[in-house]
Structures are given as C-alpha cells and as structure tokens.
Write a protein that holds these residues in place. Structure first.
Motif, PDB file in Angstrom:
ATOM      1  N   GLY A 118      20.005  19.113  -8.323  1.00 42.84           N
ATOM      2  CA  GLY A 118      19.436  18.783  -7.138  1.00 42.84           C
ATOM      3  C   GLY A 118      20.652  17.763  -6.311  1.00 42.84           C
ATOM      4  N   SER A 119      20.219  17.329  -4.979  1.00 41.96           N
ATOM      5  CA  SER A 119      21.272  16.711  -4.459  1.00 41.96           C
ATOM      6  C   SER A 119      20.681  15.142  -3.946  1.00 41.96           C
ATOM      7  CB  SER A 119      21.474  17.340  -2.983  1.00 41.96           C
ATOM      8  OG  SER A 119      22.084  18.639  -3.132  1.00 41.96           O
ATOM      9  N   VAL A 120      21.344  14.264  -4.192  1.00 42.11           N
ATOM     10  CA  VAL A 120      20.864  12.853  -3.825  1.00 42.11           C
ATOM     11  C   VAL A 120      20.520  12.880  -2.258  1.00 42.11           C
ATOM     12  CG1 VAL A 120      21.301  10.476  -3.783  1.00 42.11           C
ATOM     13  CG2 VAL A 120      22.036  11.660  -5.876  1.00 42.11           C
ATOM     14  N   SER A 146      13.204  14.152  -8.171  1.00 43.05           N
ATOM     15  CA  SER A 146      13.409  13.284  -9.425  1.00 43.05           C
ATOM     16  C   SER A 146      14.221  12.095  -9.132  1.00 43.05           C
ATOM     17  CB  SER A 146      14.525  14.259 -10.308  1.00 43.05           C
ATOM     18  OG  SER A 146      15.721  14.547  -9.637  1.00 43.05           O
ATOM     19  N   LEU A 147      13.990  10.976 -10.197  1.00 41.85           N
ATOM     20  CA  LEU A 147      14.221   9.673  -9.979  1.00 41.85           C
ATOM     21  C   LEU A 147      15.382   9.271 -11.043  1.00 41.85           C
ATOM     22  CD1 LEU A 147      14.203   6.711  -8.371  1.00 41.85           C
ATOM     23  CD2 LEU A 147      12.531   6.310 -10.108  1.00 41.85           C
ATOM     24  N   VAL A 148      16.599   8.695 -10.727  1.00 34.86           N
ATOM     25  CA  VAL A 148      17.369   7.842 -11.684  1.00 34.86           C
ATOM     26  C   VAL A 148      17.358   6.684 -11.304  1.00 34.86           C
ATOM     27  CG1 VAL A 148      19.758   7.849 -12.890  1.00 34.86           C
ATOM     28  CG2 VAL A 148      18.859  10.133 -11.933  1.00 34.86           C
ATOM     29  N   ALA A 149      16.956   5.851 -12.180  1.00 28.53           N
ATOM     30  CA  ALA A 149      16.978   4.304 -12.169  1.00 28.53           C
ATOM     31  C   ALA A 149      17.353   3.737 -13.164  1.00 28.53           C
ATOM     32  CB  ALA A 149      15.392   3.992 -11.478  1.00 28.53           C
ATOM     33  N   TYR A 150      17.787   2.314 -12.642  1.00 24.52           N
ATOM     34  CA  TYR A 150      18.322   1.418 -13.748  1.00 24.52           C
ATOM     35  C   TYR A 150      17.836  -0.143 -13.454  1.00 24.52           C
ATOM     36  CZ  TYR A 150      20.988   4.836 -15.838  1.00 24.52           C
ATOM     37  OH  TYR A 150      21.536   6.053 -16.742  1.00 24.52           O
ATOM     38  N   ALA A 151      17.261  -0.731 -14.432  1.00 24.53           N
ATOM     39  CA  ALA A 151      17.133  -2.415 -14.097  1.00 24.53           C
ATOM     40  C   ALA A 151      18.287  -3.029 -14.771  1.00 24.53           C
ATOM     41  CB  ALA A 151      15.684  -2.516 -14.775  1.00 24.53           C
ATOM     42  N   VAL A 152      18.512  -4.168 -14.295  1.00 21.35           N
ATOM     43  CA  VAL A 152      19.377  -5.220 -14.794  1.00 21.35           C
ATOM     44  C   VAL A 152      18.451  -6.177 -15.768  1.00 21.35           C
ATOM     45  CG1 VAL A 152      20.806  -7.168 -14.271  1.00 21.35           C
ATOM     46  CG2 VAL A 152      20.769  -5.107 -12.807  1.00 21.35           C
ATOM     47  N   ASN A 206      26.911  16.630  -4.427  1.00 18.56           N
ATOM     48  CA  ASN A 206      25.912  17.315  -3.444  1.00 18.56           C
ATOM     49  C   ASN A 206      26.479  18.392  -2.805  1.00 18.56           C
ATOM     50  OD1 ASN A 206      24.046  15.074  -3.871  1.00 18.56           O
ATOM     51  ND2 ASN A 206      24.068  14.409  -1.631  1.00 18.56           N
ATOM     52  N   THR A 207      27.220  19.210  -3.680  1.00 19.85           N
ATOM     53  CA  THR A 207      27.722  20.322  -3.237  1.00 19.85           C
ATOM     54  C   THR A 207      27.185  21.646  -3.857  1.00 19.85           C
ATOM     55  OG1 THR A 207      29.398  20.337  -5.175  1.00 19.85           O
ATOM     56  CG2 THR A 207      30.066  19.586  -2.909  1.00 19.85           C
ATOM     57  N   GLY A 208      26.162  21.568  -4.728  1.00 20.07           N
ATOM     58  CA  GLY A 208      25.531  22.630  -5.122  1.00 20.07           C
ATOM     59  C   GLY A 208      24.099  22.354  -5.787  1.00 20.07           C
ATOM     60  N   SER A 209      23.611  23.233  -6.510  1.00 18.78           N
ATOM     61  CA  SER A 209      22.527  23.035  -7.088  1.00 18.78           C
ATOM     62  C   SER A 209      22.277  21.906  -8.392  1.00 18.78           C
ATOM     63  CB  SER A 209      21.664  24.227  -7.708  1.00 18.78           C
ATOM     64  OG  SER A 209      22.637  24.897  -8.809  1.00 18.78           O
ATOM     65  N   ILE A 210      23.452  21.815  -8.903  1.00 17.91           N
ATOM     66  CA  ILE A 210      23.530  20.833 -10.136  1.00 17.91           C
ATOM     67  C   ILE A 210      24.960  19.927  -9.582  1.00 17.91           C
ATOM     68  CG2 ILE A 210      24.335  20.412 -12.374  1.00 17.91           C
ATOM     69  CD1 ILE A 210      21.485  21.689 -12.067  1.00 17.91           C
ATOM     70  N   GLY A 258      13.875 -11.813 -10.653  1.00 18.25           N
ATOM     71  CA  GLY A 258      15.435 -12.442 -10.116  1.00 18.25           C
ATOM     72  C   GLY A 258      16.410 -11.658 -10.578  1.00 18.25           C
ATOM     73  N   PHE A 259      16.487 -10.346 -10.830  1.00 18.42           N
ATOM     74  CA  PHE A 259      17.662  -9.301 -11.333  1.00 18.42           C
ATOM     75  C   PHE A 259      17.003  -8.163 -10.674  1.00 18.42           C
ATOM     76  CE2 PHE A 259      17.641 -12.542 -14.545  1.00 18.42           C
ATOM     77  CZ  PHE A 259      18.775 -13.219 -14.469  1.00 18.42           C
ATOM     78  N   PRO A 260      17.974  -7.356 -10.000  1.00 16.83           N
ATOM     79  CA  PRO A 260      17.637  -6.289  -9.182  1.00 16.83           C
ATOM     80  C   PRO A 260      17.442  -4.939  -9.969  1.00 16.83           C
ATOM     81  CG  PRO A 260      19.816  -6.527  -9.148  1.00 16.83           C
ATOM     82  CD  PRO A 260      19.260  -7.939  -9.906  1.00 16.83           C
ATOM     83  N   GLU A 261      16.907  -3.755  -9.398  1.00 10.22           N
ATOM     84  CA  GLU A 261      16.998  -2.439 -10.028  1.00 10.22           C
ATOM     85  C   GLU A 261      17.715  -1.525  -8.869  1.00 10.22           C
ATOM     86  OE1 GLU A 261      13.852  -5.004 -10.681  1.00 10.22           O
ATOM     87  OE2 GLU A 261      13.372  -3.009  -9.475  1.00 10.22           O
ATOM     88  N   ILE A 262      18.372  -0.439  -9.583  1.00  9.67           N
ATOM     89  CA  ILE A 262      18.884   0.513  -8.621  1.00  9.67           C
ATOM     90  C   ILE A 262      18.046   1.716  -8.900  1.00  9.67           C
ATOM     91  CG2 ILE A 262      20.722   1.106 -10.349  1.00  9.67           C
ATOM     92  CD1 ILE A 262      20.878   1.448  -6.503  1.00  9.67           C
ATOM     93  N   TYR A 263      17.616   2.247  -7.740  1.00 10.72           N
ATOM     94  CA  TYR A 263      16.770   3.863  -7.594  1.00 10.72           C
ATOM     95  C   TYR A 263      17.516   4.621  -6.831  1.00 10.72           C
ATOM     96  CZ  TYR A 263      13.195   0.381  -9.077  1.00 10.72           C
ATOM     97  OH  TYR A 263      12.389  -0.579  -9.824  1.00 10.72           O
ATOM     98  N   VAL A 264      17.896   5.736  -7.476  1.00  9.54           N
ATOM     99  CA  VAL A 264      18.434   6.915  -6.867  1.00  9.54           C
ATOM    100  C   VAL A 264      17.637   8.264  -7.140  1.00  9.54           C
ATOM    101  CG1 VAL A 264      20.508   8.325  -6.808  1.00  9.54           C
ATOM    102  CG2 VAL A 264      20.750   5.932  -7.423  1.00  9.54           C
ATOM    103  N   TRP A 265      17.336   8.929  -5.919  1.00 10.16           N
ATOM    104  CA  TRP A 265      16.262   9.912  -6.091  1.00 10.16           C
ATOM    105  C   TRP A 265      16.883  10.925  -5.482  1.00 10.16           C
ATOM    106  CZ3 TRP A 265      14.999   5.499  -3.392  1.00 10.16           C
ATOM    107  CH2 TRP A 265      15.081   5.381  -2.090  1.00 10.16           C
ATOM    108  N   ALA A 266      16.463  12.226  -5.923  1.00 10.26           N
ATOM    109  CA  ALA A 266      17.102  13.613  -5.645  1.00 10.26           C
ATOM    110  C   ALA A 266      16.125  14.646  -5.454  1.00 10.26           C
ATOM    111  CB  ALA A 266      18.033  13.891  -6.639  1.00 10.26           C
ATOM    112  N   ASN A 267      16.603  15.787  -4.722  1.00  4.11           N
ATOM    113  CA  ASN A 267      15.559  16.770  -4.403  1.00  4.11           C
ATOM    114  C   ASN A 267      16.388  17.975  -4.905  1.00  4.11           C
ATOM    115  OD1 ASN A 267      14.759  14.900  -2.221  1.00  4.11           O
ATOM    116  ND2 ASN A 267      12.965  16.178  -2.953  1.00  4.11           N
ATOM    117  N   SER A 268      15.749  18.989  -5.764  1.00  2.00           N
ATOM    118  CA  SER A 268      16.160  20.149  -6.334  1.00  2.00           C
ATOM    119  C   SER A 268      16.649  21.092  -5.085  1.00  2.00           C
ATOM    120  CB  SER A 268      15.261  20.702  -7.325  1.00  2.00           C
ATOM    121  OG  SER A 268      14.083  21.239  -6.767  1.00  2.00           O
TER     122      SER A 268
END
Length: 218
Positions: A104-106, A136-142, A77-81, A118-128
């Motif tokens: 963008g930054s998370v 935008s979204l970065v997400a992963y399912a177990v 989270n120190t710049g545009s990328i 019974g198994f989690p997902e992780i959702y991480v979102w950012a804004n440009s």
C-alpha cells in the motif's frame, strides 16, 4: 542507409537530372520525415515530464523531531507495493536507515513518546490499494537514545472479537499518549463503499514485552 539520408541522395540525383517536379516531391517527403521525428521527440519528452510530475506528487516525505532525535520518512507511493525508508539521526550507537517494502501507500506518519520514557517512537501507517484500503503500521521505538527496535501492532483481522464487521478502511492517529485505530463496522449485506454500522475505535498503549515493543489495547 537511413530514410533521411536516402531521401537526400534521391533529391540530389533529381536535381542533377533536371527533374524539378520529382525533386520537389522528395523535398516535401524529407520535411514530413523531419516533422514526424520532431513530434515523436516532443511527445516522448512530454510523457517523461508527466511521469516525473506524477511520481513527485505521489511520493510521501516528512521530517520530524522529538527529544533530540530526528526522523526522515520517505515512501515512493507509486503502486500497490512501495518502498519505505526511515532515516534516524541523533542516536548514539546506530543511525542505520530502515528500508523495506510495504503493501500500500503511506498515508501518515507521527513521532511521539507514548510510554513517556523520555525517548521517542516513529509511527508510519499505510493503506493497501483496492476497495478494502486495509491499514498497516510500521513503527520503531528508540532504546535509551542508542538504537531503534520495531514496535508490533496486532492485526485486527486476526482477533476473533475485534474483526467482526471489519473490512478495512482503517484510519490511524496519535492522540496524547495513545495510538488510535478507527474503522467502520460492516453489517451483513453492506457494500464495501457503504457500511451501515458504527465506527469502532481502538486505543493502544506502548508496552515493553519479552520479545520487544508492542502496542496493547488500553
């Protein structure tokens, strides 16, 4: 020969030649050189400390756990990328970290079990960066507690029906068993900072598709 060493040599010569006035001038010059160097060193240390403090404040870090699976999310989270890193723990086959560059930054991250398997997902979102602040979204399912697979969220900008009046400023959240995306609607002539339309809210469910996991409109 360095300036300070040269000054010391001239000072010694003046003393030997019994020139006290000239020696005093050289000595004063030596003091000014030493003082200037100290100021420069101090300024460099202050700049380094300030830069480190700003970087530490902007960095995103969050640890989460659900159903025995842990996630550590870190972003520069120190710049545009920026660099994003997701580190899982507790998977039976692979706990390989995910590292990638994001636009963008998370701004947030949540763990959930939207499909209640019974198994989690992780959702991480950012804004440009910039006035648009597009989300935008970065997400992963177990997968059965063994590995992770990426979750795909179709971009609003590519949907001809949903993108009418869309100019970014996305907000995201996990609400019960749905993933929610909200953004203001812009009318013709609206300034980027002053939308006059309503807020559009989209609710997604997590579904397993042929190519992997996907968030689909509810």
């Amino acid at each position: 020969m360095h300036d300070n060493a040269l000054s010391e040599s001239v000072y010694a010569q003046c003393c030997a030649a019994h020139q006290p006035d000239r020696a005093a001038e050289v000595l004063e010059g030596m003091k000014m050189v030493v003082s200037s160097r100290r100021i420069w060193i101090l300024a460099s240390l202050l700049i380094s400390a300030f830069s480190a403090s700003v970087e530490a404040e902007s960095r995103f870090k969050k640890e989460m756990e659900l159903q025995g699976i842990r996630f550590l999310v870190e972003a520069t989270n120190t710049g545009s990328i920026n660099k994003l890193k997701i580190v899982p723990a507790g998977l039976s086959v692979s706990n390989e970290p995910v590292t990638l560059e994001i636009d963008g930054s998370v701004s947030g991250a949540e763990v959930a079990d939207l499909n209640v398997d019974g198994f989690p997902e992780i959702y991480v979102w950012a804004n440009s960066a910039g006035s648009g602040s597009y989300g935008s979204l970065v997400a992963y399912a177990v997968n059965q507690g063994k590995t992770m697979s990426q979750v795909y969220l179709p971009p609003v900008a590519e949907d001809q029906k949903l993108n009418k009046g869309y100019m970014g400023h996305d907000e995201f959240a996990v609400v019960e068993n749905t993933f929610v995306q909200r953004f203001p609607i812009y009318k013709m002539g609206d300034r980027n900072s002053e939308p006059t339309g309503q807020i559009r809210q989209l609710q997604y469910k997590l579904k397993k598709g042929e190519a992997g996991w996907k968030l689909v409109l509810d």
